[in-house]
Design an enzyme around this catalytic site. Structure first.
Site, PDB file in Angstrom:
ATOM      1  N   ASP A 184       0.901  -1.140   0.000  1.00 17.22           N
ATOM      2  CA  ASP A 184       0.000   0.000   0.000  1.00 17.22           C
ATOM      3  C   ASP A 184       0.945   1.196   0.000  1.00 17.22           C
ATOM      4  OD1 ASP A 184      -1.449   2.290   0.877  1.00 17.22           O
ATOM      5  OD2 ASP A 184      -3.041   0.958   1.558  1.00 17.22           O
ATOM      6  N   HIS A 185       1.099   1.868  -1.134  1.00 24.75           N
ATOM      7  CA  HIS A 185       2.198   2.830  -1.249  1.00 24.75           C
ATOM      8  C   HIS A 185       2.067   3.999  -0.268  1.00 24.75           C
ATOM      9  CE1 HIS A 185      -0.451   5.190  -3.941  1.00 24.75           C
ATOM     10  NE2 HIS A 185       0.328   6.217  -3.676  1.00 24.75           N
ATOM     11  N   HIS A 247      -5.777   2.770   1.137  1.00 26.49           N
ATOM     12  CA  HIS A 247      -5.005   3.917   1.621  1.00 26.49           C
ATOM     13  C   HIS A 247      -5.691   4.628   2.795  1.00 26.49           C
ATOM     14  CE1 HIS A 247      -2.920   3.107  -1.994  1.00 26.49           C
ATOM     15  NE2 HIS A 247      -3.642   3.834  -2.806  1.00 26.49           N
TER      16      HIS A 247
END
Ligand code: BG6
Length: 500
Positions: A184-185, A247
């Site tokens: 999950d950047h 996110h």
């Protein structure tokens, strides 16, 4: 130069080696790690794709990516040294027989390094290809060595709870949980990691970080872009799946989690899972009171004419996919009972900003004369994740002058003012952690499933009740009226940031 620990020799297979993610994010991130001397002395990167490329053409394409997307780019000599570690293999990943070439590369690399490297399989491919690749790697015996092999899986991780469970089950057949890195950047962003520092390295905030002092929390992830040619993907996703399930719920967990006992990966992830498990499940028949959706129509975005979502490439003319979603969550535990967490995200909104606002309760009694407090506002802590990177505490101060007049002022910590140089990109942090084998910033199987459980009632209700008013917001606005009504019903309003 950032302070990196030296890591073991590494062989990185990038499935999707000729794709956009590698071009824009992965190779630039690995290149910057190389410039920071964070790559091991022995490393090899192998791009894998369907299209055939000559070595020179492949490197040329990657270099273009560096020139456009890397935070540091102008050092030709370093690029040449770095790119000597890169090669490319064209193969059809659906054909089991073709995996022999990868096995061969692994053996040759081991010979060249003089020791067995850690092997990373990076899935930078369309999600439907992941099971095929994993099964073929399994058949070829390439993930046999559980200590030395790791797999990185990009989002979307499943399409709903059931498919996420199935994906976890399938991965679990060939890899142990410690070997699986679900990206999950957002968790790689400096400002997101700093939430933990703010909360748990300062004794100041913890005593007031609860239902007694906090009125409500808002999380906004607003974008000024549309679906950017990704209509095909977005049609099967929508704002709730694309941003909130992953996110935004991760951000919410960082704000709401209990203090970890250590910074060990599983400890942090346990604390986050506790939050997800405590989020109140919204009943299907009450979704309207807790969630609002929207879709952008045609209009103008910062002076440019843009088409409505339904006219985007790859999108159905009568599409009911939401490009905006807002949800009110409650967390049923001692710390957060009755404190609403309002979250929203959308495409083509007025500002690009990802911001968390912690709104405190008003002062319990007020001794100042009425006119002193005309512009009085309760305290608020604003954590800006991007593009602004700051933390701002709003409090009341006396305006200079003979009279007692109060007005809100800001106490600000800004990354750019405080630290020199550029912070690493999220993918640099995440790739380094994969190489090091540190899974703290990655999603564990139960975490992903718990996040799906939270959004499933909304997805089901929206699927069952088609929207009647799409498109319902104009580009360059703050989304549909329903979202305003959602928060206004509780006597609040969305906090829209003003760019500095
Ligand atoms: C991705 C979504 O995960 O995050 C995109 O798929 C979105 O639709 C992007 O644009 C936003 O990321 P950032 O880092 O620009 O906030």
């Amino acid at each position: 130069m950032l302070d990196y620990k030296k890591i073991s020799p590494m062989l990185i297979f990038i499935f999707g080696g000729s794709g956009d993610l590698n071009f824009r994010k992965l190779t630039p991130a690995l290149y910057n790690l190389y410039l920071d001397q964070a790559m091991p002395e022995n490393f090899s990167i192998v791009g894998i794709g369907r299209t055939a490329f000559e070595q020179g053409d492949y490197l040329k394409k990657l270099k273009e990516g560096i020139d456009e997307f890397s935070r540091r780019k102008d050092d030709q000599a370093s690029w040449e040294k770095f790119s000597a570690h890169i090669s490319y293999v064209a193969m059809d990943v659906t054909q089991t027989g073709e995996y022999v070439q990868l096995e061969k590369i692994a053996k040759e690399t081991e010979k060249q390094f003089g020791l067995h490297p850690n092997i990373i399989f990076y899935m930078a491919v369309a999600p439907q290809l992941v099971p095929t690749i994993v099964k073929n790697l399994g058949k070829q015996g390439m993930c046999r060595d559980r200590k030395c092999t790791r797999i990185v899986v990009e989002k979307p991780f499943g399409h709903d709870l059931e498919s996420a469970r199935e994906m976890n089950r399938m991965l679990g057949e060939f890899f142990q949980e410690e070997q699986i890195f679900r990206i999950d950047h957002y968790l790689g962003k400096e400002t997101v990691q700093n939430i933990l520092a703010l909360r748990f390295a300062n004794a100041l905030f913890e005593p007031i970080w609860n239902r007694n002092y906090i009125d409500h929390v808002q999380i906004t992830a607003a974008e000024t872009v549309g679906v950017e040619g990704r209509g095909g993907y977005y049609e099967s996703s929508g704002a709730l799946r694309d941003m909130i399930q992953n996110h935004i719920l991760q951000l919410l967990c960082m704000v709401a989690m209990e203090a970890p006992v250590s910074f060990e990966a599983n400890e942090i992830r346990n604390k986050k899972v506790d939050v997800l498990n405590a989020i109140r499940r919204i009943g299907r028949d009450e979704v309207h009171d807790f969630a609002a959706r929207g879709q952008y129509g045609p209009g103008w975005m910062k002076g440019e004419k843009v088409v409505g979502y339904c006219d985007e490439k790859g999108v159905a003319a009568n599409s009911q996919t939401e490009t905006f979603a807002a949800v009110k969550f409650f967390i049923d535990n001692w710390r957060w009972q009755h404190v609403p967490f309002y979250v929203r995200t959308g495409k083509y909104l007025h500002e690009k900003s990802t911001v968390l606002s912690i709104q405190f309760k008003p002062a319990p009694a007020y001794a100042f004369p009425k006119e002193a407090a005309e512009t009085w506002r309760p305290n608020r802590l604003t954590i800006s994740i991007a593009p602004e990177m700051d933390i701002c505490l709003r409090f009341q101060a006396k305006r200079p002058g003979q009279k007692m007049i109060l007005s809100p002022v800001d106490m600000v910590f800004n990354y750019k003012d405080e630290y020199e140089g550029e912070e690493p990109e999220a993918y640099e942090t995440l790739l380094y952690d994969v190489m090091e084998g540190d899974a703290t910033l990655f999603m564990r199987a139960d975490q992903v499933e718990a996040a799906w459980e939270v959004v499933m009632p909304i997805l089901d209700a929206w699927q069952a009740r088609k929207p009647v008013d799409f498109p319902n917001y104009a580009p360059d606005s703050w989304g549909p009226e329903d979202a305003e009504a959602l928060i206004a019903r509780d006597g609040h309003n969305w906090i829209n940031t003003v760019p500095k």
